[in-house]
Design a protein around this motif. Structure first.
Motif, mmCIF file in Angstrom:
data_model
loop_
_atom_site.group_PDB
_atom_site.id
_atom_site.type_symbol
_atom_site.label_atom_id
_atom_site.label_comp_id
_atom_site.label_asym_id
_atom_site.label_seq_id
_atom_site.Cartn_x
_atom_site.Cartn_y
_atom_site.Cartn_z
ATOM 1 N N THR A 132 -24.766 -9.889 44.383
ATOM 2 C CA THR A 132 -24.572 -10.857 43.382
ATOM 3 C C THR A 132 -22.922 -10.917 43.528
ATOM 4 N N GLY A 133 -21.928 -10.186 44.147
ATOM 5 C CA GLY A 133 -20.580 -10.055 43.770
ATOM 6 C C GLY A 133 -20.587 -11.362 45.171
ATOM 7 N N LEU A 134 -20.821 -10.772 46.110
ATOM 8 C CA LEU A 134 -20.752 -11.424 47.232
ATOM 9 C C LEU A 134 -20.564 -12.999 47.357
ATOM 10 N N TYR A 135 -21.577 -13.661 47.116
ATOM 11 C CA TYR A 135 -22.172 -14.480 46.959
ATOM 12 C C TYR A 135 -20.766 -15.634 46.774
ATOM 13 N N ASP A 136 -20.569 -15.013 45.424
ATOM 14 C CA ASP A 136 -18.976 -16.073 45.357
ATOM 15 C C ASP A 136 -18.092 -15.578 45.761
ATOM 16 N N LEU A 137 -18.062 -14.903 47.222
ATOM 17 C CA LEU A 137 -17.533 -14.776 48.249
ATOM 18 C C LEU A 137 -17.698 -16.271 49.248
ATOM 19 N N LEU A 164 -29.735 -10.141 53.061
ATOM 20 C CA LEU A 164 -29.596 -10.709 51.620
ATOM 21 C C LEU A 164 -28.147 -11.303 51.622
ATOM 22 N N ILE A 165 -26.931 -10.118 51.857
ATOM 23 C CA ILE A 165 -25.737 -10.276 51.596
ATOM 24 C C ILE A 165 -25.453 -11.870 52.548
ATOM 25 N N VAL A 166 -25.978 -11.876 53.581
ATOM 26 C CA VAL A 166 -25.438 -12.871 54.464
ATOM 27 C C VAL A 166 -25.969 -14.229 54.143
ATOM 28 N N GLY A 167 -26.874 -13.789 53.925
ATOM 29 C CA GLY A 167 -28.147 -15.497 53.062
ATOM 30 C C GLY A 167 -27.029 -15.620 51.606
ATOM 31 N N ARG A 168 -26.886 -14.514 51.102
ATOM 32 C CA ARG A 168 -25.883 -14.952 49.938
ATOM 33 C C ARG A 168 -24.909 -15.905 49.814
ATOM 34 N N ILE A 169 -23.988 -15.185 51.274
ATOM 35 C CA ILE A 169 -22.643 -15.462 51.158
ATOM 36 C C ILE A 169 -22.460 -17.041 51.455
ATOM 37 N N VAL A 170 -23.573 -17.498 52.908
ATOM 38 C CA VAL A 170 -23.523 -18.963 53.035
ATOM 39 C C VAL A 170 -24.230 -20.251 52.100
ATOM 40 N N ASN A 188 -15.015 -15.070 39.245
ATOM 41 C CA ASN A 188 -15.845 -14.761 39.223
ATOM 42 C C ASN A 188 -16.980 -14.105 39.754
ATOM 43 N N GLY A 189 -16.246 -13.894 41.680
ATOM 44 C CA GLY A 189 -16.482 -12.766 41.891
ATOM 45 C C GLY A 189 -15.948 -11.314 41.654
ATOM 46 N N ILE A 190 -14.203 -11.174 41.150
ATOM 47 C CA ILE A 190 -14.593 -10.175 40.980
ATOM 48 C C ILE A 190 -14.957 -9.465 39.328
ATOM 49 N N VAL A 191 -15.572 -10.357 38.369
ATOM 50 C CA VAL A 191 -15.804 -9.829 37.409
ATOM 51 C C VAL A 191 -17.188 -9.478 37.905
ATOM 52 N N VAL A 192 -18.314 -10.358 38.498
ATOM 53 C CA VAL A 192 -19.754 -9.604 38.658
ATOM 54 C C VAL A 192 -19.700 -8.838 39.454
ATOM 55 N N THR A 193 -18.479 -8.660 40.495
ATOM 56 C CA THR A 193 -18.930 -7.562 41.530
ATOM 57 C C THR A 193 -18.473 -6.349 40.375
ATOM 58 N N VAL A 194 -17.679 -5.989 39.642
ATOM 59 C CA VAL A 194 -17.102 -5.190 38.862
ATOM 60 C C VAL A 194 -17.853 -4.559 37.032
ATOM 61 N N THR A 195 -19.086 -5.673 37.230
ATOM 62 C CA THR A 195 -19.429 -5.480 35.773
ATOM 63 C C THR A 195 -20.797 -4.216 35.917
ATOM 64 N N PRO A 196 -21.462 -4.596 36.473
ATOM 65 C CA PRO A 196 -22.014 -2.326 36.434
ATOM 66 C C PRO A 196 -20.759 -1.629 36.382
#
Length: 524
Positions: free
Chosen positions: A62-67, A112-118, A409-417
């Protein structure tokens, strides 16, 4: 492209509405991506396909999309001004399409993470440039309304993603998660086609092509002849702004000269930092997951609750249209922070009430949090950066602000879980503290820009100020309106001479007032 515009040239209100629709689609795509992975990541076929991802893996997906969005924003900062507003949107749409294809063909977490980042890179470009384009083509009296509609469509996309994910959840195959993600292509293609028929920003055209070409665009936007006084007035405001602004260098971004570029960019960066540190995306991205893992709610009921909550969130996001140009940006941000502070604390209380009563209270507080956010920090931060930055720096200022959004945003969604797993309800106490801190920040540092043209807003930032006043200059006058700003403007004295800070007038300057520095400039 020119032939298409010749065949069909919308003008006036129709043209403005079409631009607003295109900008709204860009932000609808942004909102859709915010919600779609929260639904997909909890589906049984997704869990099977990606081998039961851990909380850390869920956060990375979820969070690396924000990257990626951050990378897109930085790219816009570097090349966006050269490309222009429309070409930047074309590039963003194409990147989103490529990223979506990568996501739906993914069979491993890494793929999947690569696709999210793109995909994120494309969305980052659009969130950087779309508010700038909208603000530059809209008049001062309607700018807040159009930008509110644009921001509200973040929630249109968010709601669509929730309901589509809910419908797809009843399937048993990979359709559960592939179809909701694939829907993004439709929005990107729509935007690509629509923008072909629309106009470039007249302010960008005046800066990079010619003032005459910009005048023709202004005439189309106003549906008036090029010689009409209203068209001429806007043309002259743009011409004077270009004459008075020093052509920027990269160094100008980081020094607080007479145009206060650094201060303006920090204000834009700061207001989107505040938006994300309200804690909104700790809820929006993980609503179904939180309900199933931390409260006694079944998976199917969690999806239904999330979709219903998102729908009422959407309804409230259009409410600011009624008051955005009457109440003003500062008041909305201050009272929004108060409401979000209280609701964050009440969510923490709900987590500590056992059984169904605690679950009901928490869901209600989540919904009220959505509503308070929708009427305050959803729209104002996205309109503020393009409003306060100068003509030559507007796309860079918008990109810096967008980068702030995606960074936090990326920080928040990455650390939330992981944070919820570690500290539980105390996580929402953290958001209550952040919201409390925003109240004095807005009160002392943020000028009011309601009802001012983009060129009038420039006058707030004329002069350097000294000490504390370099951060608060013009705030007090901006609350009083355009006449107070104009009265406090520094005037030319025939030389490029700064006022002595030890002079009598400087001694009397108070925080929040425009400095008395004399700046060499033409009279308007």
């Amino acid at each position: 492209m020119r032939q298409l515009n010749t065949m069909f040239e919308p003008r006036g209100k129709v043209l403005n509405v079409m631009i607003s629709a295109a900008c709204s689609m860009g932000f609808l795509l942004f909102g859709y991506d915010q919600g779609v992975m929260g639904g997909a990541i909890g589906s049984s076929s997704f869990v099977r396909q990606f081998n039961h991802p851990s909380p850390l893996q869920q956060g990375l997906i979820t969070g690396l999309y924000d990257l990626g969005c951050l990378v897109g924003s930085i790219a816009t900062f570097i090349i966006g001004e050269r490309l222009g507003r429309r070409k930047s949107i074309y590039v963003g749409c194409i990147i989103v399409i490529v990223g979506t294809v990568l996501q739906v063909t993914a069979r491993t977490v890494a793929h999947l993470i690569v696709g999210r980042i793109v995909t994120g890179a494309g969305v980052g470009i659009m969130t950087s440039i779309v508010p700038t384009w909208q603000s530059e083509v809209t008049g001062a009296d309607e700018r807040g309304i159009y930008l509110t509609v644009q921001s509200a469509n973040i929630n249109t996309g968010f709601v669509l993603s929730n309901w589509i994910s809910l419908g797809a959840s009843y399937a048993t195959s990979e359709f559960q998660w592939i179809f909701p993600i694939a829907m993004q292509v439709i929005f990107a293609v729509y935007l690509l086609v629509t923008v072909l028929f629309l106009v470039e920003s007249p302010r960008w055209v005046a800066n990079h092509i010619s003032l005459d070409e910009a005048t023709r665009i202004i005439a189309r936007l106003h549906n008036k002849d090029e010689t009409h006084e209203d068209v001429f007035k806007v043309r002259e405001e743009i011409r004077l702004a270009l004459e008075e602004e020093t052509p920027p260098s990269w160094a100008d971004l980081f020094r607080n000269g007479c145009q206060q570029n650094l201060r303006r960019m920090l204000l834009g960066f700061g207001v989107l930092y505040m938006q994300q540190l309200t804690g909104i995306n700790s809820i929006a991205y993980y609503f179904p997951v939180v309900l199933t893992e931390y409260l006694p709610v079944s998976s199917s009921m969690a999806h239904i609750i999330a979709a219903v909550a998102a729908t009422q969130y959407l309804m409230f996001s259009f409410v600011p249209i009624l008051f955005i140009e009457r109440i003003g940006r500062r008041t909305i941000l201050i009272w929004g922070a108060v409401a979000l502070m209280v609701l964050s604390a009440l969510i923490a209380v709900g987590f500590n009430i056992p059984g169904q009563g605690g679950a009901i209270m928490t869901c209600v507080m989540y919904c009220l949090f959505y509503d308070a956010f929708a009427m305050s920090y959803l729209n104002v931060p996205w309109m503020y950066a393009p409003e306060i930055n100068s003509l030559r720096m507007r796309s860079k200022g918008g990109a810096i602000a967008s980068a702030s959004n995606w960074l936090f945003n990326g920080i928040v969604v990455t650390v939330t879980p992981s944070s919820l797993a570690s500290i539980g309800y105390k996580y929402y106490v953290v958001w209550a503290v952040f919201n409390a801190s925003f109240i004095p920040m807005v009160y002392f540092l943020y000028p009011e820009v309601r009802g001012l043209s983009l060129e009038q807003i420039d006058h707030i930032f004329e002069g350097r100020g000294y000490g504390w006043s370099c951060l608060t200059q013009g705030v007090r006058e901006s609350v009083k309106g355009a006449a107070a700003i104009e009265a406090a403007r520094p005037r030319a004295t025939g030389g490029d001479v700064e006022a002595d800070p030890s002079s009598e007038n400087s001694d009397k300057d108070e925080p929040g007032t425009v400095g008395v520095e004399n700046v060499k400039r033409g009279e308007t």
